[in-house]
Design a protein around this motif. Structure first.
Motif, mmCIF file in Angstrom:
data_model
loop_
_atom_site.group_PDB
_atom_site.id
_atom_site.type_symbol
_atom_site.label_atom_id
_atom_site.label_comp_id
_atom_site.label_asym_id
_atom_site.label_seq_id
_atom_site.Cartn_x
_atom_site.Cartn_y
_atom_site.Cartn_z
ATOM 1 N N ALA A 15 0.848 11.438 -10.011
ATOM 2 C CA ALA A 15 -0.119 12.537 -9.929
ATOM 3 C C ALA A 15 0.592 13.884 -9.978
ATOM 4 C CB ALA A 15 -0.943 12.408 -8.650
ATOM 5 N N VAL A 16 1.731 13.996 -9.292
ATOM 6 C CA VAL A 16 2.487 15.252 -9.305
ATOM 7 C C VAL A 16 2.998 15.556 -10.709
ATOM 8 C CG1 VAL A 16 4.610 16.352 -8.500
ATOM 9 C CG2 VAL A 16 3.157 15.133 -6.882
ATOM 10 N N ASP A 17 3.562 14.554 -11.368
ATOM 11 C CA ASP A 17 4.084 14.774 -12.721
ATOM 12 C C ASP A 17 2.955 15.091 -13.705
ATOM 13 O OD1 ASP A 17 6.700 14.400 -11.993
ATOM 14 O OD2 ASP A 17 6.720 12.265 -12.461
ATOM 15 N N ASP A 18 1.814 14.432 -13.527
ATOM 16 C CA ASP A 18 0.679 14.700 -14.412
ATOM 17 C C ASP A 18 0.189 16.128 -14.231
ATOM 18 O OD1 ASP A 18 -1.328 13.669 -16.317
ATOM 19 O OD2 ASP A 18 -2.730 14.036 -14.682
ATOM 20 N N TRP A 19 0.141 16.603 -12.995
ATOM 21 C CA TRP A 19 -0.286 17.972 -12.717
ATOM 22 C C TRP A 19 0.692 18.975 -13.322
ATOM 23 C CZ3 TRP A 19 2.010 21.666 -9.265
ATOM 24 C CH2 TRP A 19 1.232 22.807 -9.070
ATOM 25 N N ARG A 20 1.994 18.680 -13.228
ATOM 26 C CA ARG A 20 2.999 19.569 -13.807
ATOM 27 C C ARG A 20 2.915 19.585 -15.333
ATOM 28 N NH1 ARG A 20 8.125 17.917 -9.872
ATOM 29 N NH2 ARG A 20 7.465 19.217 -8.090
ATOM 30 N N SER A 54 4.399 10.230 -21.891
ATOM 31 C CA SER A 54 3.434 9.905 -22.943
ATOM 32 C C SER A 54 2.389 8.915 -22.456
ATOM 33 C CB SER A 54 4.169 9.329 -24.156
ATOM 34 O OG SER A 54 4.911 8.170 -23.806
ATOM 35 N N VAL A 55 2.740 8.085 -21.487
ATOM 36 C CA VAL A 55 1.777 7.130 -20.928
ATOM 37 C C VAL A 55 0.689 7.865 -20.163
ATOM 38 C CG1 VAL A 55 1.475 5.195 -19.324
ATOM 39 C CG2 VAL A 55 3.486 5.283 -20.817
ATOM 40 N N MET A 56 1.077 8.851 -19.358
ATOM 41 C CA MET A 56 0.105 9.612 -18.566
ATOM 42 C C MET A 56 -0.848 10.398 -19.458
ATOM 43 S SD MET A 56 2.208 11.000 -15.242
ATOM 44 C CE MET A 56 3.502 11.797 -16.200
ATOM 45 N N SER A 57 -0.338 10.924 -20.563
ATOM 46 C CA SER A 57 -1.168 11.755 -21.443
ATOM 47 C C SER A 57 -1.986 10.942 -22.443
ATOM 48 C CB SER A 57 -0.284 12.745 -22.201
ATOM 49 O OG SER A 57 0.684 12.068 -22.989
ATOM 50 N N SER A 58 -1.813 9.636 -22.464
ATOM 51 C CA SER A 58 -2.540 8.780 -23.400
ATOM 52 C C SER A 58 -3.953 8.495 -22.887
ATOM 53 C CB SER A 58 -1.793 7.452 -23.577
ATOM 54 O OG SER A 58 -1.851 6.689 -22.386
ATOM 55 N N PRO A 59 -4.863 8.049 -23.759
ATOM 56 C CA PRO A 59 -6.209 7.655 -23.303
ATOM 57 C C PRO A 59 -6.163 6.538 -22.258
ATOM 58 C CG PRO A 59 -6.163 7.894 -25.686
ATOM 59 C CD PRO A 59 -4.739 7.999 -25.230
ATOM 60 N N GLU A 60 -5.170 5.648 -22.354
ATOM 61 C CA GLU A 60 -5.044 4.568 -21.373
ATOM 62 C C GLU A 60 -4.706 5.103 -19.983
ATOM 63 O OE1 GLU A 60 -4.288 2.828 -25.397
ATOM 64 O OE2 GLU A 60 -3.710 4.644 -24.321
ATOM 65 N N GLY A 61 -4.175 6.315 -19.912
ATOM 66 C CA GLY A 61 -3.835 6.912 -18.622
ATOM 67 C C GLY A 61 -5.023 7.483 -17.889
ATOM 68 N N SER A 62 -6.165 7.586 -18.581
ATOM 69 C CA SER A 62 -7.389 8.120 -17.959
ATOM 70 C C SER A 62 -8.577 7.293 -18.437
ATOM 71 C CB SER A 62 -7.576 9.599 -18.314
ATOM 72 O OG SER A 62 -6.463 10.366 -17.914
ATOM 73 N N PRO A 107 -7.435 10.767 -14.291
ATOM 74 C CA PRO A 107 -6.150 10.055 -14.259
ATOM 75 C C PRO A 107 -6.206 8.793 -13.410
ATOM 76 C CG PRO A 107 -5.798 12.409 -14.045
ATOM 77 C CD PRO A 107 -7.281 12.202 -13.964
ATOM 78 N N ASN A 108 -5.645 7.704 -13.930
ATOM 79 C CA ASN A 108 -5.673 6.424 -13.217
ATOM 80 C C ASN A 108 -5.024 6.511 -11.843
ATOM 81 O OD1 ASN A 108 -6.797 5.344 -15.553
ATOM 82 N ND2 ASN A 108 -4.856 4.526 -16.301
ATOM 83 N N MET A 109 -4.004 7.373 -11.711
ATOM 84 C CA MET A 109 -3.293 7.429 -10.435
ATOM 85 C C MET A 109 -4.161 7.896 -9.278
ATOM 86 S SD MET A 109 -2.726 10.129 -12.519
ATOM 87 C CE MET A 109 -1.263 9.763 -13.433
ATOM 88 N N LEU A 110 -5.262 8.596 -9.586
ATOM 89 C CA LEU A 110 -6.168 8.999 -8.509
ATOM 90 C C LEU A 110 -6.833 7.782 -7.862
ATOM 91 C CD1 LEU A 110 -7.852 12.187 -10.037
ATOM 92 C CD2 LEU A 110 -5.805 11.999 -8.594
ATOM 93 N N LEU A 111 -7.105 6.760 -8.665
ATOM 94 C CA LEU A 111 -7.601 5.501 -8.104
ATOM 95 C C LEU A 111 -6.561 4.904 -7.166
ATOM 96 C CD1 LEU A 111 -9.209 3.700 -11.188
ATOM 97 C CD2 LEU A 111 -10.409 4.549 -9.168
ATOM 98 N N GLY A 141 0.816 -1.211 0.000
ATOM 99 C CA GLY A 141 0.000 0.000 0.000
ATOM 100 C C GLY A 141 0.848 1.259 0.000
ATOM 101 N N THR A 142 1.928 1.245 0.787
ATOM 102 C CA THR A 142 2.796 2.431 0.868
ATOM 103 C C THR A 142 3.525 2.675 -0.446
ATOM 104 O OG1 THR A 142 3.118 2.069 3.249
ATOM 105 C CG2 THR A 142 4.701 3.484 2.109
ATOM 106 N N LEU A 143 4.143 1.632 -1.007
ATOM 107 C CA LEU A 143 4.865 1.791 -2.273
ATOM 108 C C LEU A 143 3.915 2.173 -3.406
ATOM 109 C CD1 LEU A 143 7.394 -1.199 -2.160
ATOM 110 C CD2 LEU A 143 7.842 1.222 -1.730
ATOM 111 N N GLY A 144 2.737 1.529 -3.452
ATOM 112 C CA GLY A 144 1.762 1.858 -4.482
ATOM 113 C C GLY A 144 1.285 3.297 -4.368
ATOM 114 N N TRP A 145 1.083 3.754 -3.111
ATOM 115 C CA TRP A 145 0.639 5.133 -2.909
ATOM 116 C C TRP A 145 1.723 6.116 -3.331
ATOM 117 C CZ3 TRP A 145 1.910 9.638 -0.474
ATOM 118 C CH2 TRP A 145 0.887 10.593 -0.364
ATOM 119 N N LEU A 146 2.967 5.832 -2.973
ATOM 120 C CA LEU A 146 4.067 6.735 -3.350
ATOM 121 C C LEU A 146 4.225 6.822 -4.864
ATOM 122 C CD1 LEU A 146 6.742 5.760 -0.660
ATOM 123 C CD2 LEU A 146 5.434 7.898 -0.800
ATOM 124 N N ALA A 147 4.124 5.672 -5.546
ATOM 125 C CA ALA A 147 4.221 5.684 -7.010
ATOM 126 C C ALA A 147 3.060 6.461 -7.617
ATOM 127 C CB ALA A 147 4.248 4.250 -7.537
#
Length: 211
Positions: free
Chosen positions: A45-50, A71-79, A84-88, A34-40
């Motif tokens: 999320a920080v990089d996506d916001w930037r 490019s992964v974060m900005s792709s349709p698969e990233g949301s 954004p998937n990272m919010l989940l 849980g901790t490692l997954g949350w940190l990743a």
């Protein structure tokens, strides 16, 4: 000498329904995963916001043409779900870490909570494998932080499933139970090995160029 009253079947059943304790190993896996997954997820999320603020921003995980996350974060698969998937991951992994800490402290989680956790882990591992396929064969990228999420999600699913099987939350034949107890580390290692082999073969020209 006064002997404690014998536990009746009804009392045992009531305790089983009320809560099921877990080993410290299970709690530790939940807390670490849980901790490692949350940190990743947080870093993503920080990089996506930037990136949203500055499209020219280069995330530190953009290491090479293959190892990259921008490019992964900005792709349709990233949301996939419209956000954004990272919010989940931020919500789900935080809950897992808290439950892991509670298990380490000796808390007996309700059977329904274990079932909910197992269902969530199953949904997570299915989603992760879909993302693995998309990353390798559609986006042609390996996102380092995403890879961390892959690893911990699989470990979490495996750990929670074994706990539920060992405690009768998931009834399975005795022969299967014995097989899982005897080979669970080998099966998990083989699982990771298959994914590593897929990553290695998919980008073999790139990996071989590094030597």
């Amino acid at each position: 000498m006064i002997h404690p009253p014998a536990r009746t079947p009804n009392a045992a059943t009531a305790q089983h329904v009320q809560g099921a304790g877990a080993s410290r190993g299970t709690g530790l896996v939940m807390l670490v995963a849980g901790t490692l997954g949350w940190l990743a997820s947080f870093q993503l999320a920080v990089d996506d916001w930037r990136l949203l603020k500055d499209p020219s921003y280069q995330p530190p995980c953009n290491i090479s043409p293959v190892v990259s996350c921008g490019s992964v974060m900005s792709s349709p698969e990233g949301s996939v779900f419209g956000f954004p998937n990272m919010l989940l991951g931020l919500g789900a992994f935080a809950a897992v870490a808290v439950l892991g800490a509670a298990v380490l402290a000796g808390t007996r989680l309700h059977r329904r909570l274990w079932l909910a956790l197992a269902a969530g882990a199953l949904a997570g591992v299915v989603f992760v494998h879909w993302l693995i396929v998309q990353s390798l064969y559609e986006l042609n990228k390996i996102c380092p932080y995403c890879a961390v999420v892959w690893v911990v999600t699989i470990a979490l699913f495996w750990c929670v499933t074994l706990h539920c099987v060992n405690h009768g939350i998931f009834p399975v034949p005795h022969s299967l139970l014995v097989l899982l107890r005897d080979t669970h580390w080998m099966l998990l290692g083989a699982w990771y090995g298959v994914i590593a082999l897929l990553v290695l073969t998919r980008f073999w020209p790139y990996w071989s160029s590094l030597t």
